[in-house]
Design a protein around this motif. Sequence first.
Motif, PDB file in Angstrom:
ATOM      1  N   LYS A  66     -19.393 -33.070   1.688  1.00 29.94           N
ATOM      2  CA  LYS A  66     -18.478 -34.090   2.197  1.00 29.94           C
ATOM      3  C   LYS A  66     -18.169 -33.844   3.671  1.00 29.94           C
ATOM      4  O   LYS A  66     -17.838 -32.734   4.069  1.00 29.94           O
ATOM      5  N   GLU A  67     -18.310 -34.911   4.475  1.00 33.55           N
ATOM      6  CA  GLU A  67     -17.878 -34.866   5.877  1.00 33.55           C
ATOM      7  C   GLU A  67     -17.695 -36.296   6.363  1.00 33.55           C
ATOM      8  O   GLU A  67     -18.439 -37.181   5.983  1.00 33.55           O
ATOM      9  N   ASN A  68     -16.678 -36.496   7.156  1.00 36.31           N
ATOM     10  CA  ASN A  68     -16.362 -37.821   7.706  1.00 36.31           C
ATOM     11  C   ASN A  68     -16.341 -38.869   6.588  1.00 36.31           C
ATOM     12  O   ASN A  68     -16.931 -39.934   6.705  1.00 36.31           O
ATOM     13  N   THR A  69     -15.644 -38.544   5.502  1.00 38.29           N
ATOM     14  CA  THR A  69     -15.641 -39.410   4.322  1.00 38.29           C
ATOM     15  C   THR A  69     -14.654 -40.561   4.462  1.00 38.29           C
ATOM     16  O   THR A  69     -13.681 -40.493   5.211  1.00 38.29           O
ATOM     17  N   THR A  70     -14.951 -41.604   3.692  1.00 43.38           N
ATOM     18  CA  THR A  70     -14.058 -42.756   3.611  1.00 43.38           C
ATOM     19  C   THR A  70     -14.171 -43.382   2.225  1.00 43.38           C
ATOM     20  O   THR A  70     -15.200 -43.231   1.567  1.00 43.38           O
ATOM     21  N   VAL A  71     -13.120 -44.080   1.827  1.00 41.97           N
ATOM     22  CA  VAL A  71     -13.172 -44.959   0.660  1.00 41.97           C
ATOM     23  C   VAL A  71     -12.894 -46.394   1.089  1.00 41.97           C
ATOM     24  O   VAL A  71     -12.825 -47.290   0.264  1.00 41.97           O
ATOM     25  N   THR A  72     -12.761 -46.600   2.400  1.00 41.99           N
ATOM     26  CA  THR A  72     -12.522 -47.942   2.956  1.00 41.99           C
ATOM     27  C   THR A  72     -13.449 -48.199   4.137  1.00 41.99           C
ATOM     28  O   THR A  72     -13.006 -48.331   5.280  1.00 41.99           O
ATOM     29  N   PRO A  73     -14.760 -48.262   3.896  1.00 36.04           N
ATOM     30  CA  PRO A  73     -15.692 -48.471   5.009  1.00 36.04           C
ATOM     31  C   PRO A  73     -15.457 -49.812   5.704  1.00 36.04           C
ATOM     32  O   PRO A  73     -15.019 -50.779   5.085  1.00 36.04           O
ATOM     33  N   ILE A  74     -15.731 -49.812   6.991  1.00 35.62           N
ATOM     34  CA  ILE A  74     -15.555 -51.012   7.816  1.00 35.62           C
ATOM     35  C   ILE A  74     -16.922 -51.616   8.142  1.00 35.62           C
ATOM     36  O   ILE A  74     -17.954 -50.959   7.976  1.00 35.62           O
TER      37      ILE A  74
END
Length: 168
Positions: A66-74
């Motif tokens: 995991k690195e620079n993770t998101t659950v709300t990608p733009i």
Amino acid sequence: MARYITVTLESRGVSCTARLLDDEAPRTAAAVWDALPLSGQVFHGKYARNEIYNLVPAFAAVEPGKENTTVTPIPGDLCYFAFDANDLATPSHGYESGGGPKNLSHIIDLALFYGRNNLLLNGDQGWVPGNVFGTVVEGLEEMAVACQDIWMAGARGETLTYARSHED
């Protein structure tokens, strides 16, 4: 030195250019860059909303983690997800009970998010954070139109390819 990749929908003849996020996601960006080109059947996201992706065999000598993770990608985010075959072998993913991509034990999902209001929440799995490893810098509008066509007209016969573009 910035590195760029081209993301192409082969049959539709549409491409966009993305800059790798080497500072924010160095392990993931390096793993993807070293493995390019990568191609596979395109799929449109079912849970995430405005997403196209392909599934390829795991390619990193060492999983980036995991690195620079998101659950709300733009819009314009390129994301990397690592799964095993059991993660995807559910009826909610369109497979019959016990089905799924059995020929791949470790699966990488390379995704392009083309619109707003995405949420990486899967009813079977819960939160599914992705590593944001690139951002589209050119051609997102044209790609979004093609992605919407995949949603409405279907993905059959379409290939999504990630390839090295250039460095500067």
